[in-house]
Scaffold this motif. Sequence first.
Motif, PDB file in Angstrom:
ATOM      1  N   ARG A 384       0.812  -1.223   0.000  1.00 11.46           N
ATOM      2  CA  ARG A 384       0.000   0.000   0.000  1.00 11.46           C
ATOM      3  C   ARG A 384       0.841   1.266   0.000  1.00 11.46           C
ATOM      4  NH1 ARG A 384      -3.992  -2.180   4.786  1.00 11.46           N
ATOM      5  NH2 ARG A 384      -5.461  -3.365   3.489  1.00 11.46           N
ATOM      6  N   ILE A 385       2.063   1.153   0.451  1.00 11.03           N
ATOM      7  CA  ILE A 385       2.904   2.341   0.576  1.00 11.03           C
ATOM      8  C   ILE A 385       3.082   3.056  -0.768  1.00 11.03           C
ATOM      9  CG2 ILE A 385       5.125   1.185   0.200  1.00 11.03           C
ATOM     10  CD1 ILE A 385       6.260   2.891   2.460  1.00 11.03           C
ATOM     11  N   PHE A 386       3.036   2.280  -1.861  1.00  9.92           N
ATOM     12  CA  PHE A 386       3.254   2.882  -3.182  1.00  9.92           C
ATOM     13  C   PHE A 386       2.039   3.671  -3.670  1.00  9.92           C
ATOM     14  CE2 PHE A 386       6.066  -0.816  -2.965  1.00  9.92           C
ATOM     15  CZ  PHE A 386       7.288  -0.203  -3.194  1.00  9.92           C
ATOM     16  N   ALA A 387       0.878   3.449  -3.021  1.00  2.51           N
ATOM     17  CA  ALA A 387      -0.313   4.211  -3.396  1.00  2.51           C
ATOM     18  C   ALA A 387      -0.542   5.405  -2.490  1.00  2.51           C
ATOM     19  CB  ALA A 387      -1.543   3.291  -3.367  1.00  2.51           C
ATOM     20  N   ASP A 388       0.354   5.629  -1.540  1.00  2.00           N
ATOM     21  CA  ASP A 388       0.189   6.747  -0.615  1.00  2.00           C
ATOM     22  C   ASP A 388       0.274   8.074  -1.381  1.00  2.00           C
ATOM     23  OD1 ASP A 388       1.118   8.858   1.448  1.00  2.00           O
ATOM     24  OD2 ASP A 388       0.529   7.145   2.691  1.00  2.00           O
ATOM     25  N   PRO A 389      -0.604   9.029  -1.062  1.00  2.00           N
ATOM     26  CA  PRO A 389      -0.572  10.329  -1.762  1.00  2.00           C
ATOM     27  C   PRO A 389       0.779  11.024  -1.681  1.00  2.00           C
ATOM     28  CG  PRO A 389      -2.600  10.106  -0.494  1.00  2.00           C
ATOM     29  CD  PRO A 389      -1.755   8.934  -0.140  1.00  2.00           C
ATOM     30  N   LEU A 391       3.517   9.803  -2.271  1.00  2.00           N
ATOM     31  CA  LEU A 391       4.318   9.366  -3.425  1.00  2.00           C
ATOM     32  C   LEU A 391       3.636   9.625  -4.763  1.00  2.00           C
ATOM     33  CD1 LEU A 391       5.588   5.941  -2.031  1.00  2.00           C
ATOM     34  CD2 LEU A 391       6.900   8.053  -2.270  1.00  2.00           C
ATOM     35  N   THR A 392       2.349   9.849  -4.759  1.00  2.00           N
ATOM     36  CA  THR A 392       1.616   9.960  -6.019  1.00  2.00           C
ATOM     37  C   THR A 392       1.275  11.389  -6.418  1.00  2.00           C
ATOM     38  OG1 THR A 392      -0.482   9.612  -4.846  1.00  2.00           O
ATOM     39  CG2 THR A 392       0.621   7.660  -5.733  1.00  2.00           C
ATOM     40  N   VAL A 393       1.165  12.302  -5.434  1.00  2.00           N
ATOM     41  CA  VAL A 393       0.801  13.686  -5.749  1.00  2.00           C
ATOM     42  C   VAL A 393       2.019  14.411  -6.351  1.00  2.00           C
ATOM     43  CG1 VAL A 393       0.074  15.901  -4.783  1.00  2.00           C
ATOM     44  CG2 VAL A 393      -0.956  13.763  -3.961  1.00  2.00           C
ATOM     45  N   ALA A 394       1.763  15.178  -7.372  1.00  2.00           N
ATOM     46  CA  ALA A 394       2.839  15.911  -8.038  1.00  2.00           C
ATOM     47  C   ALA A 394       3.472  16.918  -7.080  1.00  2.00           C
ATOM     48  CB  ALA A 394       2.313  16.624  -9.274  1.00  2.00           C
ATOM     49  N   GLU A 404      15.925  18.523  -3.294  1.00  2.00           N
ATOM     50  CA  GLU A 404      17.286  18.727  -3.789  1.00  2.00           C
ATOM     51  C   GLU A 404      18.256  18.920  -2.639  1.00  2.00           C
ATOM     52  OE1 GLU A 404      19.727  21.732  -6.819  1.00  2.00           O
ATOM     53  OE2 GLU A 404      17.528  21.845  -6.618  1.00  2.00           O
ATOM     54  N   LEU A 405      17.811  19.660  -1.607  1.00  2.00           N
ATOM     55  CA  LEU A 405      18.651  19.880  -0.436  1.00  2.00           C
ATOM     56  C   LEU A 405      18.910  18.575   0.317  1.00  2.00           C
ATOM     57  CD1 LEU A 405      20.083  22.017   1.301  1.00  2.00           C
ATOM     58  CD2 LEU A 405      17.927  22.285   2.580  1.00  2.00           C
ATOM     59  N   LEU A 406      17.872  17.764   0.422  1.00  2.00           N
ATOM     60  CA  LEU A 406      18.024  16.471   1.094  1.00  2.00           C
ATOM     61  C   LEU A 406      19.015  15.580   0.345  1.00  2.00           C
ATOM     62  CD1 LEU A 406      14.341  15.602   2.094  1.00  2.00           C
ATOM     63  CD2 LEU A 406      16.244  15.968   3.666  1.00  2.00           C
ATOM     64  N   MET A 407      18.925  15.570  -0.964  1.00  2.00           N
ATOM     65  CA  MET A 407      19.825  14.739  -1.767  1.00  2.00           C
ATOM     66  C   MET A 407      21.282  15.174  -1.612  1.00  2.00           C
ATOM     67  SD  MET A 407      18.115  12.346  -3.270  1.00  2.00           S
ATOM     68  CE  MET A 407      19.142  11.849  -4.651  1.00  2.00           C
ATOM     69  N   GLN A 408      21.499  16.452  -1.351  1.00  2.00           N
ATOM     70  CA  GLN A 408      22.857  16.952  -1.161  1.00  2.00           C
ATOM     71  C   GLN A 408      23.435  16.524   0.180  1.00  2.00           C
ATOM     72  OE1 GLN A 408      22.581  21.183  -1.643  1.00  2.00           O
ATOM     73  NE2 GLN A 408      22.128  21.075  -3.852  1.00  2.00           N
ATOM     74  N   ARG A 409      22.570  16.410   1.204  1.00  2.00           N
ATOM     75  CA  ARG A 409      23.055  16.169   2.564  1.00  2.00           C
ATOM     76  C   ARG A 409      22.871  14.731   3.049  1.00  2.00           C
ATOM     77  NH1 ARG A 409      21.402  21.574   6.054  1.00  2.00           N
ATOM     78  NH2 ARG A 409      22.219  23.114   4.584  1.00  2.00           N
ATOM     79  N   ARG A 410      22.020  13.989   2.386  1.00  2.00           N
ATOM     80  CA  ARG A 410      21.753  12.622   2.819  1.00  2.00           C
ATOM     81  C   ARG A 410      21.783  11.698   1.616  1.00  2.00           C
ATOM     82  NH1 ARG A 410      22.577  14.495   7.106  1.00  2.00           N
ATOM     83  NH2 ARG A 410      21.324  14.346   9.029  1.00  2.00           N
ATOM     84  N   GLU A 413      19.454   6.135   0.388  1.00  2.00           N
ATOM     85  CA  GLU A 413      18.986   5.118   1.333  1.00  2.00           C
ATOM     86  C   GLU A 413      18.496   5.759   2.630  1.00  2.00           C
ATOM     87  OE1 GLU A 413      20.558   1.066   3.609  1.00  2.00           O
ATOM     88  OE2 GLU A 413      21.860   2.157   2.222  1.00  2.00           O
ATOM     89  N   GLU A 414      19.213   6.760   3.128  1.00  2.00           N
ATOM     90  CA  GLU A 414      18.797   7.438   4.363  1.00  2.00           C
ATOM     91  C   GLU A 414      17.454   8.137   4.174  1.00  2.00           C
ATOM     92  OE1 GLU A 414      22.894   8.718   6.601  1.00  2.00           O
ATOM     93  OE2 GLU A 414      22.306   9.857   4.813  1.00  2.00           O
ATOM     94  N   ILE A 415      17.273   8.764   3.027  1.00  2.00           N
ATOM     95  CA  ILE A 415      16.008   9.449   2.756  1.00  2.00           C
ATOM     96  C   ILE A 415      14.869   8.448   2.657  1.00  2.00           C
ATOM     97  CG2 ILE A 415      14.763  10.880   1.105  1.00  2.00           C
ATOM     98  CD1 ILE A 415      17.484  12.140   0.377  1.00  2.00           C
ATOM     99  N   ALA A 416      15.126   7.306   1.967  1.00  2.00           N
ATOM    100  CA  ALA A 416      14.084   6.288   1.820  1.00  2.00           C
ATOM    101  C   ALA A 416      13.698   5.695   3.170  1.00  2.00           C
ATOM    102  CB  ALA A 416      14.562   5.187   0.872  1.00  2.00           C
ATOM    103  N   VAL A 417      14.686   5.459   4.035  1.00  2.00           N
ATOM    104  CA  VAL A 417      14.407   4.920   5.373  1.00  2.00           C
ATOM    105  C   VAL A 417      13.571   5.912   6.178  1.00  2.00           C
ATOM    106  CG1 VAL A 417      15.467   4.293   7.578  1.00  2.00           C
ATOM    107  CG2 VAL A 417      16.411   3.401   5.444  1.00  2.00           C
ATOM    108  N   ALA A 418      13.931   7.195   6.092  1.00  2.00           N
ATOM    109  CA  ALA A 418      13.169   8.214   6.818  1.00  2.00           C
ATOM    110  C   ALA A 418      11.723   8.283   6.319  1.00  2.00           C
ATOM    111  CB  ALA A 418      13.838   9.575   6.673  1.00  2.00           C
TER     112      ALA A 418
END
Length: 587
Positions: A384-389, A391-394, A404-410, A413-418
């Motif tokens: 069900r996690i893949f249907a969560d809004p 992840l689906t809302v633009a 973009e800031l998160l990708m620079q600092r983490r 895998e860390e972002i996905a876990v969070a």
Amino acid sequence: MTKTTIPPQLAAALAARDYTDLTPVQTAVVAKEAADRDLLVSAQTGSGKTVAYGLALATTLLDGAERMGPPADPLALIVAPTRELALQVQREFQWLYAETGARIVACVGGMDARRERRLLEEGVHIVVGTPGRLRDHIERGALAPFEARAVVLDEADEMLDLGFRDDLEFILNATPENRRTLLFSATLPAGIVTLAKRYQHDALRIEAGGGERGHQDIAYRAIRVFPNEAEHAVVNLLRQLDPQTAIIFANTRNAVRHLHATLVERGFSAVFLSGELGQHERNLALQSLRDGRARICIATDVAARGIDLPNLALVIHAELPHDAEVMQHRSGRTGRAGNKGVSVLVVPTNRRRRAESLLAEAGIRAEWSGPPTAEEIRALDRERIFADPVLTVAADEEDSQIAELLMQRRSAEEIAVALARVLRSRLPEPEEVSDPGHGRATAPIKGREPRDMQVSGDMAWFRLDVGRSNRADPKWLLPMLCRRGGVTRQDIGAIRINDTTTEVQVAASVAEKFIINARKGNADDVHIAPIEERHEERPRRPAPRRDDERGDKPAGDRPFRKRGPPGPPRGKAERGGFKHRKNRERR
């Protein structure tokens, strides 16, 4: 769609609501042979009967006109057994008669009677109300139904069961003899037949659905559980089926309150309905369900009569109903007007025969199974996690900048876990339950760990100032500990409930965080404190020392005493013997 006796104004209202086909009962009441006749209709809850008698009344009330005349004394009375049903009927009629200019007023117990009198004085076309309040307005002269063209008794069998016979007869006697009388009832017991013979003339008998007692759009399930895991099974059912709206039935007010507290403690958005609530509180609860702020309603049978909740896909019988009719009445809250629904009976092992009898009496075949397991629910969550809004809302511009800031600092895998942690935190934790029908002979003892369970890792002990005398139960203790301590269920070990206290194991790795968070609520909640040395808190009685440890003569040096015959039992005989010796000494 059959439109033989449906005025165009009402046909347009139906089309606007996407009524492409009428239900069987609606088709029957608008047929030519039913026009302008008294009707005796047996129709199950959820068959569309409110719209049915709304359509049946149209030709009588409009009398060939396109719109209603100026409001005055009512042209029709509609009598319903409960406040909720009466208010629901008012809402249905407002959209159905919107193009006719009809003025519709509800008069129900628990609402402001003075306001209702003012509305009646301003003139009305249709009055919907409960028997007691309608009678009160008639007796006080605020309601004059002496020119009414029609009277509808909705759920007449329920009104007789609730003791409204005198009120119904008073209302019917206050209306003209040449009125139309439409009597709708799920069943036709002797009292209904007698009422129909007395107050109806040449009534057309309509039996909607061919007399089938079950609901064709409801799938029945029976879940076998151990008696002390019934509430856990309810939690897992809600997590597994994840309904947009659900109603859970219990048999008593206390059971409703307890189940409501249990679900709220676990993180569900729930309200409850029981006879102790005032009308304002009931209205707030129902409104929160209609606007989506709450998704679950826990109710007694009486409190739930007449409730029509939007998108109600699930009914759970947390306690078995008293008879088959009640079971079907409960289940009829879902599967309405062509929508599909699920009705689930939670069946403790000691009530299985009763459940089978109810289903057989109702002519219903249910699918039997064990309760949903925690593993099954977690597997569903991962899908069900893949249907969560989330992840689906633009994403908007600000979201993109933060990403973009998160990708620079983490790392990714860390972002996905969070993200996974955030999404899981929204969901109530599933319960560990067992299936009585597979591989387990006895139920677990409440509040105790099985002897063969091994707790891995170092554990710290804490004491709570509640015990059996306070009805302490792991079902509410465990969620409370997690909430208060900011830990997960995996961090909690054994829970041992004593008479006045409870001892709990918490993983040593989170013990410091647990007690810091828990102490914040100690001022006005269950008091939680650490047990630094558990054995000092529960000292054992010292074992009797051997003779050679007493410091007196060794056993071999003491004279041997021969045991005599056993004396009288301790108690009155012994006390009596003592008094006898004492008196003898006095002599």
